[in-house]
Design a protein around this motif. Sequence first.
Motif, short mmCIF file in Angstrom:
data_model
loop_
_atom_site.label_atom_id
_atom_site.label_comp_id
_atom_site.label_asym_id
_atom_site.label_seq_id
_atom_site.Cartn_x
_atom_site.Cartn_y
_atom_site.Cartn_z
N UNK A 95 119.25 -26.95 -42.07
CA UNK A 95 120.15 -25.88 -42.00
C UNK A 95 119.77 -25.04 -40.71
N UNK A 96 120.67 -24.51 -40.18
CA UNK A 96 120.37 -23.31 -39.06
C UNK A 96 119.84 -22.05 -39.82
N UNK A 97 120.20 -21.88 -41.07
CA UNK A 97 120.08 -20.63 -41.86
C UNK A 97 119.49 -21.09 -43.20
N UNK A 98 118.56 -20.46 -43.74
CA UNK A 98 118.18 -20.71 -45.13
C UNK A 98 118.02 -19.33 -45.89
N UNK A 99 117.51 -19.52 -47.11
CA UNK A 99 117.49 -18.34 -47.71
C UNK A 99 116.37 -17.23 -47.27
N UNK A 100 116.37 -16.07 -47.72
CA UNK A 100 115.43 -15.24 -47.21
C UNK A 100 113.99 -15.30 -47.90
N UNK A 101 113.99 -16.20 -49.03
CA UNK A 101 112.81 -16.27 -49.85
C UNK A 101 112.75 -17.93 -50.27
N UNK A 102 111.28 -18.05 -50.55
CA UNK A 102 111.23 -19.36 -51.26
C UNK A 102 110.03 -19.48 -52.09
N UNK A 103 109.93 -20.75 -52.84
CA UNK A 103 108.69 -20.77 -53.59
C UNK A 103 107.53 -21.34 -52.88
N UNK A 104 106.31 -20.77 -52.82
CA UNK A 104 105.29 -21.43 -52.01
C UNK A 104 104.94 -22.83 -52.34
N UNK A 105 104.85 -23.03 -53.93
CA UNK A 105 104.70 -24.20 -54.60
C UNK A 105 105.67 -25.29 -54.23
N UNK A 106 106.83 -24.98 -54.41
CA UNK A 106 107.98 -26.09 -54.32
C UNK A 106 108.54 -26.20 -52.89
N UNK A 107 108.54 -25.34 -52.04
CA UNK A 107 109.14 -25.30 -50.84
C UNK A 107 108.36 -25.50 -49.58
N UNK A 108 107.13 -26.28 -49.90
CA UNK A 108 106.41 -26.23 -48.69
C UNK A 108 106.84 -27.28 -47.77
N UNK A 109 106.55 -27.22 -46.36
CA UNK A 109 106.87 -28.34 -45.56
C UNK A 109 105.67 -28.27 -44.51
N UNK A 162 109.25 -17.09 -44.69
CA UNK A 162 109.72 -18.49 -44.81
C UNK A 162 110.50 -18.95 -43.34
N UNK A 163 110.55 -20.24 -43.19
CA UNK A 163 111.36 -20.88 -41.99
C UNK A 163 112.42 -21.54 -42.77
N UNK A 164 113.45 -21.68 -41.79
CA UNK A 164 114.87 -22.21 -42.27
C UNK A 164 114.57 -23.66 -42.54
N UNK A 165 115.05 -24.22 -43.53
CA UNK A 165 115.06 -25.95 -43.70
C UNK A 165 115.50 -26.51 -42.61
N UNK A 166 114.87 -27.63 -42.27
CA UNK A 166 115.44 -28.29 -41.16
C UNK A 166 116.58 -28.74 -41.02
#
Length: 130
Positions: free
Chosen positions: A81-95, A75-79
Amino acid sequence: MSPKKLRLADLRRVSDDDPDFDYEKVTFDVTPGLHDWIGGLLDKAQAAAEIGSVEDRWYAAHRKILDAHPYTDEVVSPIYRAKGADFGCITCHVTADEYSGTDTEGRGNCPTILALAEGYGLDDEEADNA
């Protein structure tokens, strides 16, 4: 051995460890293993259901929902925040990334998985004390 019962109070959020977190922006659930926890409960429940029964069909539908929301730790950090979670949903968290491709943002558990978790026993601690 059945999975540990989870409560809403057990959910960890990125903001919990960040004293400078701006609560006006966003919090996201970073409870590890929630996706697998639901999968384990589904396996147990579906094994006990009679094949072709209403319950069996509901569990199969829930499995499809769970499978439609796979997680990744790439994953990449959400734009915002400097730090995001260590995982994300491939369906919902795509940018979109800067190269016209896509990245998965590290936003933790998605709302769909949290809703499924609630249906499988993730509950509010206050409900246990009522």
